[in-house]
Design a protein around this motif. Sequence first.
Motif, PDB file in Angstrom:
ATOM      1  N   HIS A  28       1.778  -9.714  -1.189  1.00  0.00           N
ATOM      2  CA  HIS A  28       2.312 -10.826  -0.402  1.00  0.00           C
ATOM      3  C   HIS A  28       3.451 -11.515  -1.139  1.00  0.00           C
ATOM      4  O   HIS A  28       4.480 -11.859  -0.550  1.00  0.00           O
ATOM      5  N   LEU A  29       3.275 -11.718  -2.437  1.00  0.00           N
ATOM      6  CA  LEU A  29       4.337 -12.363  -3.211  1.00  0.00           C
ATOM      7  C   LEU A  29       5.554 -11.451  -3.332  1.00  0.00           C
ATOM      8  O   LEU A  29       6.702 -11.911  -3.244  1.00  0.00           O
ATOM      9  N   GLN A  30       5.301 -10.172  -3.527  1.00  0.00           N
ATOM     10  CA  GLN A  30       6.408  -9.224  -3.655  1.00  0.00           C
ATOM     11  C   GLN A  30       7.185  -9.097  -2.348  1.00  0.00           C
ATOM     12  O   GLN A  30       8.403  -8.899  -2.365  1.00  0.00           O
ATOM     13  N   GLU A  31       6.489  -9.222  -1.216  1.00  0.00           N
ATOM     14  CA  GLU A  31       7.182  -9.190   0.076  1.00  0.00           C
ATOM     15  C   GLU A  31       8.157 -10.355   0.211  1.00  0.00           C
ATOM     16  O   GLU A  31       9.160 -10.260   0.926  1.00  0.00           O
ATOM     17  N   GLU A  32       7.867 -11.439  -0.492  1.00  0.00           N
ATOM     18  CA  GLU A  32       8.766 -12.599  -0.489  1.00  0.00           C
ATOM     19  C   GLU A  32       9.805 -12.478  -1.602  1.00  0.00           C
ATOM     20  O   GLU A  32      10.539 -13.429  -1.879  1.00  0.00           O
ATOM     21  N   ASP A  33       9.852 -11.301  -2.236  1.00  0.00           N
ATOM     22  CA  ASP A  33      10.769 -11.044  -3.354  1.00  0.00           C
ATOM     23  C   ASP A  33      10.521 -12.022  -4.504  1.00  0.00           C
ATOM     24  O   ASP A  33      11.436 -12.464  -5.193  1.00  0.00           O
ATOM     25  N   PHE A  34       9.247 -12.342  -4.718  1.00  0.00           N
ATOM     26  CA  PHE A  34       8.850 -13.227  -5.816  1.00  0.00           C
ATOM     27  C   PHE A  34       8.038 -12.397  -6.806  1.00  0.00           C
ATOM     28  O   PHE A  34       7.028 -11.791  -6.438  1.00  0.00           O
ATOM     29  N   HIS A  35       8.499 -12.382  -8.055  1.00  0.00           N
ATOM     30  CA  HIS A  35       7.863 -11.510  -9.050  1.00  0.00           C
ATOM     31  C   HIS A  35       7.403 -12.258 -10.298  1.00  0.00           C
ATOM     32  O   HIS A  35       6.875 -11.635 -11.221  1.00  0.00           O
TER      33      HIS A  35
END
Length: 380
Positions: A169-176
């Motif tokens: 879910h976080l990666q889908e928001e481009d948050f790493h």
Amino acid sequence: MSYRPYQQILRRKSRQIRVGRVRVGGDAPISVQTMTNTPTEDVQATIAQIRRCEEAGADIVRVSVPTPESTAALRQIVRAVEVPIVADIHFHYRRAIEAAEAGAACLRINPGNIGSKERVREVVKAARDHGCSIRIGVNAGSLERHLLEKYGEPNPEALVESALWHAAHLQEEDFHEFKISVKASDVFLAVAAYQQLAEACDHPLHIGITEAGGRRTGTVKSAIGLGSLLWAGIGDTLRVSLSAEPEEEVRVGWELLKSLGLRHRGVRIVSCPSCARQGFDVIGTVAALEERLAHIEQPITLSIIGCVVNGPGEALMTDLGVTGGGAGTHMVYRAGRTDHTVKGEAMVEHIVALVEAKAAEMAAAQAAAAAAGARKQAAE
């Protein structure tokens, strides 16, 4: 790290993130965390507790923020302390947004109880806007219903699936900028979950045995669980969860890392269990020295051995050492060599003075090296 092959620990390769000024993952030192237990709204009490944790060696401190009043207090707290503050969020996603705005360095969320995907998206936006990292905190006691239905009970597979699901879910928001924990109070469950997660991803891992128990039982459980993971190279930051004051969690965390040669801070005392051969009260002496030397930050090894059976040999491997002798006179060692004797009644004060002098010498050398490095960099 030691040059001896049997003492080498090869750490798992992980991505690196930041929790404020503290790097987590990659080649960064394994950081030690704890959590306050004062009411966050009591700003002065919380600041005082955090400062005690800083003195004990905490790298990161987590603070619970369940109410609007606590996130308002957080704004004052983060500005009054040195360590980065992690805001602990459960159920109320707006507290995460408020905490990010208040200056938290990291947001600890359990996506299983934070709400919908849209709410998680809002938390991610707040983290990005305010330079926060995130910790995905999966816990065996609060797994999503669909995973409990799928697996029938909390198990390693369920914890790992939950963690990777929320990471996606976080990666889908481009948050790493996130780390993951998969905690359980059962040592077998926690260790197995972390082992599987370590193989499944390269995200930095926050390790811990949650709800481990009181000072003695919790320390033992944590030593077994965290020790197993650390020895296998798993773990980028840790918390020892004890029903004890947070400073004690920090001290135990450091002892774990020091025992495995993963970090070095403060005095490491090598002492015998005492027996009828002892030339002085070993137990009382060690207890007194642990208390009197708790303020030392420089990594110093000290051997306190009651008799000559193992004393000289242990002293060979420590910076300073004492071996019990006859007639109340004991031998003092420096760098493994016999140096002088000391009477029993003066021994504790004498050792404290020696350690403090050694620490001051090391601090001065470090400061000189840092100054020389700064001058060299300026010249370049």
